[in-house]
Design a protein around this motif. Structure first.
Motif, PDB file in Angstrom:
ATOM      1  N   UNK A 150      42.918  70.887  38.724  1.00 51.91           N
ATOM      2  CA  UNK A 150      43.810  69.783  38.365  1.00 51.91           C
ATOM      3  C   UNK A 150      44.715  70.161  37.204  1.00 51.91           C
ATOM      4  N   UNK A 151      44.155  70.859  36.212  1.00 55.16           N
ATOM      5  CA  UNK A 151      44.952  71.234  35.040  1.00 55.16           C
ATOM      6  C   UNK A 151      45.964  72.319  35.362  1.00 55.16           C
ATOM      7  N   UNK A 152      45.793  72.937  36.522  1.00 53.20           N
ATOM      8  CA  UNK A 152      46.775  73.932  36.973  1.00 53.20           C
ATOM      9  C   UNK A 152      47.643  73.384  38.113  1.00 53.20           C
ATOM     10  N   UNK A 153      47.585  72.057  38.339  1.00 56.12           N
ATOM     11  CA  UNK A 153      48.500  71.424  39.282  1.00 56.12           C
ATOM     12  C   UNK A 153      48.041  71.394  40.716  1.00 56.12           C
ATOM     13  N   UNK A 154      46.726  71.468  40.976  1.00 55.01           N
ATOM     14  CA  UNK A 154      46.213  71.403  42.348  1.00 55.01           C
ATOM     15  C   UNK A 154      45.079  70.386  42.406  1.00 55.01           C
ATOM     16  N   UNK A 155      45.150  69.489  43.366  1.00 52.91           N
ATOM     17  CA  UNK A 155      44.078  68.527  43.597  1.00 52.91           C
ATOM     18  C   UNK A 155      43.276  68.974  44.809  1.00 52.91           C
ATOM     19  N   UNK A 156      41.986  69.271  44.603  1.00 53.72           N
ATOM     20  CA  UNK A 156      41.130  69.677  45.709  1.00 53.72           C
ATOM     21  C   UNK A 156      40.068  68.608  45.938  1.00 53.72           C
ATOM     22  N   UNK A 157      39.500  68.626  47.144  1.00 55.28           N
ATOM     23  CA  UNK A 157      38.407  67.718  47.493  1.00 55.28           C
ATOM     24  C   UNK A 157      37.137  68.565  47.562  1.00 55.28           C
ATOM     25  N   UNK A 158      36.238  68.436  46.593  1.00 53.18           N
ATOM     26  CA  UNK A 158      35.051  69.296  46.571  1.00 53.18           C
ATOM     27  C   UNK A 158      34.063  68.940  47.674  1.00 53.18           C
ATOM     28  N   UNK A 159      33.229  69.912  48.018  1.00 55.57           N
ATOM     29  CA  UNK A 159      32.268  69.725  49.091  1.00 55.57           C
ATOM     30  C   UNK A 159      31.273  68.624  48.845  1.00 55.57           C
ATOM     31  N   UNK A 160      30.987  68.311  47.584  1.00 51.19           N
ATOM     32  CA  UNK A 160      30.036  67.233  47.292  1.00 51.19           C
ATOM     33  C   UNK A 160      30.515  65.900  47.822  1.00 51.19           C
ATOM     34  N   UNK A 161      31.834  65.744  47.993  1.00 49.63           N
ATOM     35  CA  UNK A 161      32.370  64.501  48.555  1.00 49.63           C
ATOM     36  C   UNK A 161      32.160  64.419  50.057  1.00 49.63           C
ATOM     37  N   UNK A 162      31.864  65.558  50.692  1.00 48.47           N
ATOM     38  CA  UNK A 162      31.759  65.604  52.149  1.00 48.47           C
ATOM     39  C   UNK A 162      30.347  65.851  52.653  1.00 48.47           C
ATOM     40  N   UNK A 163      29.434  66.161  51.748  1.00 47.54           N
ATOM     41  CA  UNK A 163      28.049  66.419  52.146  1.00 47.54           C
ATOM     42  C   UNK A 163      27.115  65.926  51.062  1.00 47.54           C
ATOM     43  N   UNK A 164      26.436  64.786  51.293  1.00 40.83           N
ATOM     44  CA  UNK A 164      25.557  64.244  50.262  1.00 40.83           C
ATOM     45  C   UNK A 164      24.286  65.054  50.047  1.00 40.83           C
ATOM     46  N   UNK A 165      24.024  66.056  50.900  1.00 46.69           N
ATOM     47  CA  UNK A 165      22.792  66.840  50.765  1.00 46.69           C
ATOM     48  C   UNK A 165      22.871  67.853  49.635  1.00 46.69           C
ATOM     49  N   UNK A 166      24.062  68.174  49.161  1.00 45.04           N
ATOM     50  CA  UNK A 166      24.224  69.177  48.112  1.00 45.04           C
ATOM     51  C   UNK A 166      24.340  70.598  48.629  1.00 45.04           C
ATOM     52  N   UNK A 167      24.262  70.784  49.953  1.00 41.47           N
ATOM     53  CA  UNK A 167      24.298  72.150  50.503  1.00 41.47           C
ATOM     54  C   UNK A 167      25.695  72.768  50.479  1.00 41.47           C
ATOM     55  N   UNK A 168      26.716  71.949  50.265  1.00 39.88           N
ATOM     56  CA  UNK A 168      28.087  72.486  50.261  1.00 39.88           C
ATOM     57  C   UNK A 168      28.799  72.202  48.937  1.00 39.88           C
ATOM     58  N   UNK A 169      28.046  72.178  47.844  1.00 44.98           N
ATOM     59  CA  UNK A 169      28.643  71.857  46.549  1.00 44.98           C
ATOM     60  C   UNK A 169      29.572  72.950  46.034  1.00 44.98           C
TER      61      UNK A 169
END
Length: 497
Positions: free
Chosen positions: A435-454
């Motif tokens: 974000x501080x370098x001008x890019x917004x990403x969607x981390x894996x934790x938002x897509x997998x509640x198991x924590x396997x794709x953090x």
């Protein structure tokens, strides 16, 4: 017990809620305090709720603990929070409770939707993976204006099930794919998103759980959470959802529905094999569970031989099963907002009643344009896929050159790479530096509640080549900062007496 009930779910969830809080001028602790105060003011933070510890929030925001301590202290001075030894930091209980802000509590996908509302600004946002419209949309619009507009204007304009001509065109589309379909089995919706909302209302009212793939796309997961159900995640392999894990889950409970993305899964890009589709359909039928197959990316094949694509999962369903197929014209132009559901007539009727209550039917002119595009959909998809292959290859080339430590699997289709950071790194933490370098990403934790794709996140490649180059440069700068310097130190100046 109060701590467990009132505590904000996690530092990562709070970071997602705050969005690009670090943008703009000024010290980080002050910007963090401002963002938290705004969240408390608009109701995103609930009165009396305990905020994450300084250490946890510092870790996910990639700042020093001193930065969070200073932000919390500033909030206390403003009367936004209370801080007590042993009780942590809580949103002030004396603050006026505002009206609902419309967010789904506990949902990570709302930050993505909020970005659509706010607009990307100067950020390169990776929350949206959609391309510009094809020229044929303009051609179809002109044809409708020339040949059909008088007839459309003579119509009252209310068709909750969809424009009859479009429903017929969609039915023919499936029949050509080997899935015989009648217009009565089709409901036109305002994009695939509304289709999922309607199906969730039909199947999850009173249900306890829904089975989903892990990972999956977070706004879709939030649709199901909004119905008050728990999500049971099942992992993937290179052929789609894991059949053994799925069989185990279905044997232990009776979920309201099973949600899968068989044709170019979002975010992994995996294409579910024909054999796996048959397994999934037979398992669901055996356990009496409805299947929702979301094929919104069906027109995004990256292989040269698209004729080898398996038929929709509905084609493999045994007699008596309930398979609902969701699709849209996103691959032609997401701006049309035309989607649909194919399914049993009785379910389509239930969804149509809910659709009528929501909007009385989607706009007719857009549907008339879509009806002209449907017969050409296969050809349009093939042409667009050729361009997408080039974009995907370019993104892979740039990443391999600038970020060789990162890993990914070349997708079968879709619009994104599912990238993994090296072991030991968190995509939630990296998201803050990005974000501080001008890019917004969607981390894996938002897509997998198991924590396997953090340590994973999604990078859409449906961007112009020059934007892809700028994107990778910014990601590489953020990665260099993380590897060399770690969290940012931002100590407020305080007088020493």
């Amino acid at each position: 017990m109060r701590d467990e009930v009132d505590r904000f779910p996690s530092g990562a969830a709070l970071a997602a809620l705050l969005g690009d809080w670090s943008a703009g001028e000024g010290p980080l602790y002050r910007k963090l305090a401002d963002a938290l105060a705004a969240a408390a003011e608009d109701g995103s933070l609930v009165t009396g709720q305990r905020l994450p510890s300084e250490r946890e929030l510092a870790r996910v925001l990639a700042v020093s603990r001193a930065t969070v301590v200073a932000a919390y202290e500033a909030l206390r001075d403003r009367g936004v929070v209370d801080r007590r030894q042993g009780s942590g930091t809580r949103v002030n209980g004396h603050r006026k409770v505002p009206r609902s802000d419309g967010r789904v509590r506990g949902g990570r996908g709302t930050a993505i939707v909020q970005r659509l509302i706010d607009g990307p600004g100067e950020l390169i946002s990776l929350g949206c993976a959609a391309d510009a419209g094809v020229p044929e949309v303009a051609e179809a619009l002109r044809a409708v204006a020339d040949d059909e507009i008088t007839g459309l204007l003579a119509d009252p304009g209310y068709h909750p099930r969809g424009l009859p001509a479009l429903r017929e065109a969609i039915a023919d589309h499936y029949t050509r794919q080997g899935v015989p379909t009648s217009p009565a089995e089709i409901l036109v919706t305002s994009g695939a998103h509304q289709a999922l909302v309607l199906l969730a209302e039909v199947y999850l009212r009173g249900a306890a759980t829904a089975v989903v793939e892990a990972p999956s796309w977070s706004p879709c997961l939030d649709i199901f959470r909004q119905c008050g159900v728990d999500l049971t995640p099942v992992g993937l392999d290179d052929e789609g959802v894991d059949p053994r894990a799925l069989a185990s889950v279905l044997a232990e409970s009776t979920p309201g529905l099973l949600y899968v993305m068989p044709t170019f899964h979002n975010p992994t890009g995996v294409l579910m094999s024909a054999a796996r589709r048959r397994q999934v359909a037979e398992l669901a039928t055996r356990h009496g569970v409805a299947v929702v197959e979301d094929n919104a990316y069906a027109g995004h094949a990256l292989a040269a031989d698209e004729a080898a694509l398996p038929m929709p999962l509905a084609a493999f369903a045994p007699r008596g099963s309930e398979v609902l197929t969701v699709e849209s014209l996103k691959g032609v132009w997401a701006g049309l907002r035309v989607g649909w559901v194919r399914g049993p007539v009785g379910i389509i009727e239930r969804c149509a009643r809910r659709k009528a209550m929501a909007d009385l039917g989607s706009p007719l002119i857009e549907q008339a344009v879509a009806a002209r595009l449907l017969p050409r959909l296969d050809a349009l998809s093939r042409r667009r896929s050729a361009v997408q292959r080039e974009h995907c290859a370019e993104l892979e080339r740039l990443l391999a050159r600038r970020l060789p430590e990162w890993s990914w699997r070349t997708p079968d289709g879709g619009s994104s790479l599912w990238v993994a950071l090296p072991e030991g790194h968190s995509a939630d933490v990296f998201a803050q530096l990005a974000l501080r370098h001008g890019v917004e990403i969607v981390p894996g934790s938002a897509m997998d509640p198991t924590g396997r794709h953090d340590r994973h996140f999604r990078i859409p490649f449906l961007l112009a080549p020059e934007v892809l180059a700028a994107l990778v440069d910014r990601l590489a700068d953020a990665w260099t900062e993380l590897r060399r310097h770690g969290p940012h130190e931002d100590l407020p100046l305080r007088p020493v007496v």
